[in-house]
Design a protein around this motif. Structure first.
Motif, PDB file in Angstrom:
ATOM      1  N   UNK A   1       0.833  -1.200   0.000  1.00 32.33           N
ATOM      2  CA  UNK A   1       0.000   0.000   0.000  1.00 32.33           C
ATOM      3  C   UNK A   1       0.870   1.252   0.000  1.00 32.33           C
ATOM      4  N   UNK A   2       0.659   2.127  -0.953  1.00 33.96           N
ATOM      5  CA  UNK A   2       1.387   3.392  -1.038  1.00 33.96           C
ATOM      6  C   UNK A   2       0.563   4.466  -0.341  1.00 33.96           C
ATOM      7  N   UNK A   3       1.086   4.992   0.748  1.00 34.98           N
ATOM      8  CA  UNK A   3       0.395   6.020   1.527  1.00 34.98           C
ATOM      9  C   UNK A   3       0.749   7.394   0.970  1.00 34.98           C
ATOM     10  N   UNK A  24      -8.047   2.841  -6.216  1.00 32.64           N
ATOM     11  CA  UNK A  24      -6.963   1.899  -6.497  1.00 32.64           C
ATOM     12  C   UNK A  24      -6.466   1.249  -5.213  1.00 32.64           C
ATOM     13  N   UNK A  25      -6.456  -0.085  -5.201  1.00 30.68           N
ATOM     14  CA  UNK A  25      -6.186  -0.834  -3.982  1.00 30.68           C
ATOM     15  C   UNK A  25      -4.773  -0.665  -3.459  1.00 30.68           C
ATOM     16  N   UNK A 112      -1.030   8.070 -11.776  1.00 32.92           N
ATOM     17  CA  UNK A 112      -0.914   6.819 -11.016  1.00 32.92           C
ATOM     18  C   UNK A 112       0.455   6.189 -11.236  1.00 32.92           C
ATOM     19  N   UNK A 113       0.904   6.176 -12.486  1.00 27.06           N
ATOM     20  CA  UNK A 113       2.209   5.605 -12.806  1.00 27.06           C
ATOM     21  C   UNK A 113       3.327   6.409 -12.139  1.00 27.06           C
ATOM     22  N   UNK A 114       3.198   7.734 -12.151  1.00 21.55           N
ATOM     23  CA  UNK A 114       4.219   8.583 -11.542  1.00 21.55           C
ATOM     24  C   UNK A 114       4.318   8.327 -10.038  1.00 21.55           C
ATOM     25  N   UNK A 118       7.614   6.906  -8.309  1.00 20.66           N
ATOM     26  CA  UNK A 118       8.256   7.685  -7.251  1.00 20.66           C
ATOM     27  C   UNK A 118       8.405   6.851  -5.987  1.00 20.66           C
ATOM     28  N   UNK A 119       7.372   6.101  -5.654  1.00 18.19           N
ATOM     29  CA  UNK A 119       7.425   5.231  -4.469  1.00 18.19           C
ATOM     30  C   UNK A 119       8.546   4.206  -4.608  1.00 18.19           C
TER      31      UNK A 119
END
Length: 211
Positions: A1-3, A24-25, A112-114, A118-119
């Motif tokens: 999960x990306x916060x 998005x999950x 979303x891709x960015x 980045x994450x």
């Protein structure tokens, strides 16, 4: 999960970004801030993985907030999302430690891709921003990287850790650190993100494929 922490002084934009991300999950919006000072406080309290940062805000601006946020331990990735792509804005944001710089006309899928890139530790630049960075770097003393230094930096651009790089290149982690120290000195930068950004801008390495 990306916060994700969303920072923008316009409520409609904050709400719009949240609406794009929330279905998005693998992404969760954990907070929103209307200015740089609030962004710094929330980043310290919420510990997001990625901060979507507007630049021109009242009080503490986005570049100043970015510098403070990237000084946290561990530092969130700061991805600038702005309307402006002037040379001065780009230079300040990247110097402050932003991992990427994209514009608000980016498509939903691109945003979303960015965030995901980045994450993962990849440098993310809008095409117009990359072009301006290339132009800026042409006025800077050129740097020459060895084949092995380029290989190390290319792996850094994919988000690889020193351990990952050592395994990939069959060298020790100490050797990887030595290569990075040399790269930082040649590019006159102080960290991995700045090194990747500078090398991409000067076309010393190619942007890694995102598959």
């Amino acid at each position: 999960m990306i916060r994700v922490l969303v920072v923008d002084d316009h409520a409609v934009i904050r709400d719009g970004i949240a609406a794009i991300l929330e279905p998005h999950e693998d992404i969760a919006v954990v907070g929103a801030a209307a200015d740089g000072a609030a962004a710094v406080r929330l980043a310290a309290a919420l510990r997001p993985d990625v901060v979507l940062m507007d630049l021109r805000m009242p009080g503490v601006d986005g570049a100043s907030a970015t510098e403070r946020i990237t000084a946290l331990s561990p530092p969130p990735r700061v991805l600038v999302l702005t309307t402006y792509d002037s040379d001065a804005d780009i230079t300040r944001a990247m110097a402050a430690g932003a991992i990427g710089y994209v514009l608000k006309d980016i498509p939903r899928a691109g945003l979303l891709d960015a965030i995901r890139r980045a994450h993962a530790g990849e440098a993310v630049l809008a095409p117009s921003v990359a072009t301006k960075l290339v132009r800026q770097q042409h006025t800077v003393r050129p740097a020459s990287l060895s084949e092995r230094e380029r290989a190390v930096l290319t792996l850094v651009a994919t988000g690889a850790t020193n351990r990952d790089i050592a395994a990939a290149l069959a060298v020790s982690e100490a050797t990887v650190k030595t290569y990075l120290t040399r790269v930082f000195a040649k590019l006159e930068v102080g960290d991995r993100t700045a090194a990747v950004t500078a090398a991409l801008a000067r076309q010393l390495i190619e942007c890694p494929s995102t598959g």
